[in-house]
Design an enzyme around this catalytic site. Structure first.
Site, PDB file in Angstrom:
ATOM      1  N   SER A 239       0.778  -1.276   0.104  1.00 58.31           N
ATOM      2  CA  SER A 239       0.029  -0.005  -0.081  1.00 58.31           C
ATOM      3  C   SER A 239       0.739   1.027  -0.036  1.00 58.31           C
ATOM      4  CB  SER A 239      -1.143  -0.099   1.143  1.00 58.31           C
ATOM      5  OG  SER A 239      -0.375   0.075   2.449  1.00 58.31           O
TER       6      SER A 239
ATOM      7  N   ASP B   9       8.848   5.346 -11.104  1.00 55.39           N
ATOM      8  CA  ASP B   9       8.194   5.956 -12.475  1.00 55.39           C
ATOM      9  C   ASP B   9       8.668   7.204 -12.894  1.00 55.39           C
ATOM     10  OD1 ASP B   9       6.678   3.333 -12.457  1.00 55.39           O
ATOM     11  OD2 ASP B   9       4.575   4.601 -12.143  1.00 55.39           O
TER      12      ASP B   9
ATOM     13  N   LYS C 286      -1.036  -4.436  -3.050  1.00 55.82           N
ATOM     14  CA  LYS C 286      -2.460  -3.791  -2.222  1.00 55.82           C
ATOM     15  C   LYS C 286      -2.519  -2.301  -2.937  1.00 55.82           C
ATOM     16  CE  LYS C 286      -5.101  -2.290   1.185  1.00 55.82           C
ATOM     17  NZ  LYS C 286      -5.349  -0.700   1.154  1.00 55.82           N
TER      18      LYS C 286
END
Length: 421
Positions: free
Chosen positions: A309, A320, A334
């Site tokens: 998470s 990214d 998650k």
């Protein structure tokens, strides 16, 4: 995917975030109060609470469960439980005790004995012992197996049931019977429950002007702690860090707000994370502001199968945006957001999945996880084991045995990558 079952005793949940119309409190976590959403507490709900839960599921749940779209349909107990069972494992009715535990943990504290357990081969196995806890002081160790709690056997019990035995004990000292590999006979420990302040961030000096920080969870204090730890590392060297390892292994998550804020520390620009749901305010986008605390020094992020998470939000944001190299094994996956919805007088609540989150490149990691740039698999290491290896301590035979048998291959690779930049 199958939800991994891990819990901190007493069962606690990490998290809070932004408000939705001053009503919904956003949560991110891996550790759930129970993987079985049909908790016994819902059997005692009053009609008004059931009506509130039905309304909120219909209005806010991330998936449309088609509740027949009518407030005139009266649900009997069995119908309600069947509907409730359709919710994902992160959605749950919270009683007063569970709600208090959630808020305490969000603020970096909880009341318990300080052990993290996992059901391994039907054994209630301790996977981590919290620093500054009664269990740590008593000498309880990772890999110990809990045989009984106050003479109540743990065999064939769920983690929630064991947590209840500890939490609801009428005795000031809790008796734990422990099985330990190198002991022929079971060991007996008497441990008192008390409030424990959780350590969110730890740090160490590495070679060549580089540093290491381990983020163990994302609480309301994590941003402040990360900034302080990085500043302390730079102060020791007397110049900006030449590189940093961010260890997110075994980090079960925490607050969305904290994950976004920590990500922003290391980014000059770019998207951090987006969330998407069925109602308007569940759709959010979070962007980095100018200012990089490391002044673009290289970063390596460590993840493993228990990084989840909020930890995955940070790892994905840095990966990214090409700000960090991610090393380790596939993360947990998650990728959903929970909101905390108060019920009735505010002493109970519904924790409900209201959105999915997406990485800066627009990918959902739910049930998939983050793929590291450099894959290095190894046996899980507890926080205490990591500390011994990082410091290369040889203060006793146990430490020597640990460093000999558990080389931290992922950290070794991270240090190698930083030395090459």
């Amino acid at each position: 995917m199958t939800t991994k079952k891990t819990a901190v005793i007493t069962i606690v949940q990490k998290n809070t975030g932004f408000y939705i119309s001053l009503y919904l409190l956003v949560l991110l976590t891996l550790i759930a109060f129970s993987s079985n959403v049909l908790a016994s507490s819902i059997k005692d709900l009053k009609r008004q609470q059931i009506d509130e839960i039905l309304f909120n599921i219909h209005a806010y749940y991330v998936e449309d469960l088609t509740l027949q779209n009518s407030h005139h349909i009266k649900y009997n107990s069995q119908q309600f439980e069947r509907l409730y069972s359709k919710l994902d494992s992160y959605s749950k009715y919270l009683n007063e005790h569970e709600l208090t535990s959630l808020f305490d943990n969000t603020n970096g504290r909880y009341t318990g004995i300080g052990i993290e357990v996992k059901n391994i081969d039907e054994n209630m196995t301790i996977v981590n012992v919290v620093n500054n806890s009664p269990a740590k002081a008593a000498g309880i160790l990772p890999s110990d197996i809990i045989v009984s709690v106050n003479n109540q056997a743990t065999q064939n019990r769920t983690i929630d049931e064991v947590a209840t035995l500890i939490r609801d004990s009428k005795f000031s000292n809790i008796e734990l019977i422990i099985s330990r590999d190198n002991n022929k006979n079971p060991l007996t420990f008497h441990v008192a429950r008390r409030q424990i302040n959780l350590e969110s961030v730890t740090s160490e000096l590495l070679d060549f002007g580089t540093g290491y920080i381990a983020i163990n969870n994302f609480s309301n204090h994590t941003l402040h702690e990360v900034a302080l730890q990085v500043a302390a590392l730079q102060s020791h060297f007397g110049y900006p860090l030449k590189g940093l390892v961010i260890d997110l292994r075994d980090n079960p998550g925490g607050t969305l707000q904290s994950a976004v804020a920590v990500s922003d520390l290391f980014l000059q620009s770019g998207t951090i994370v987006t969330t998407k749901g069925r109602f308007y305010d569940a759709n959010q986008a979070f962007y980095a502001k100018r200012g990089d605390i490391l002044k673009n020094a290289p970063i390596v992020v460590l993840i493993n199968e228990n990084s989840a998470s909020a930890a995955e939000i940070l790892a994905a944001a840095l990966k990214d945006n090409k700000r960090a190299t991610v090393v380790g094994s596939q993360s947990f996956g998650k990728g959903s957001v929970q909101s905390l919805i108060p019920l009735g007088d505010g002493n109970t609540a519904l924790k409900l999945t209201t959105a999915k989150y997406f990485t800066p490149l627009g990918k959902s990691i739910d049930g998939i996880g983050i793929t590291p740039d450099v894959a290095v698999n190894q046996t899980n290491l507890s926080q205490s084991n990591k500390a011994v290896i990082i410091k290369n301590e040889h203060t006793n035979s146990n430490a020597q045995l640990l460093t000999g048998n558990l080389a931290d291959l992922q950290l070794v690779k991270a240090k190698q990558l930083l030395s090459m930049q």
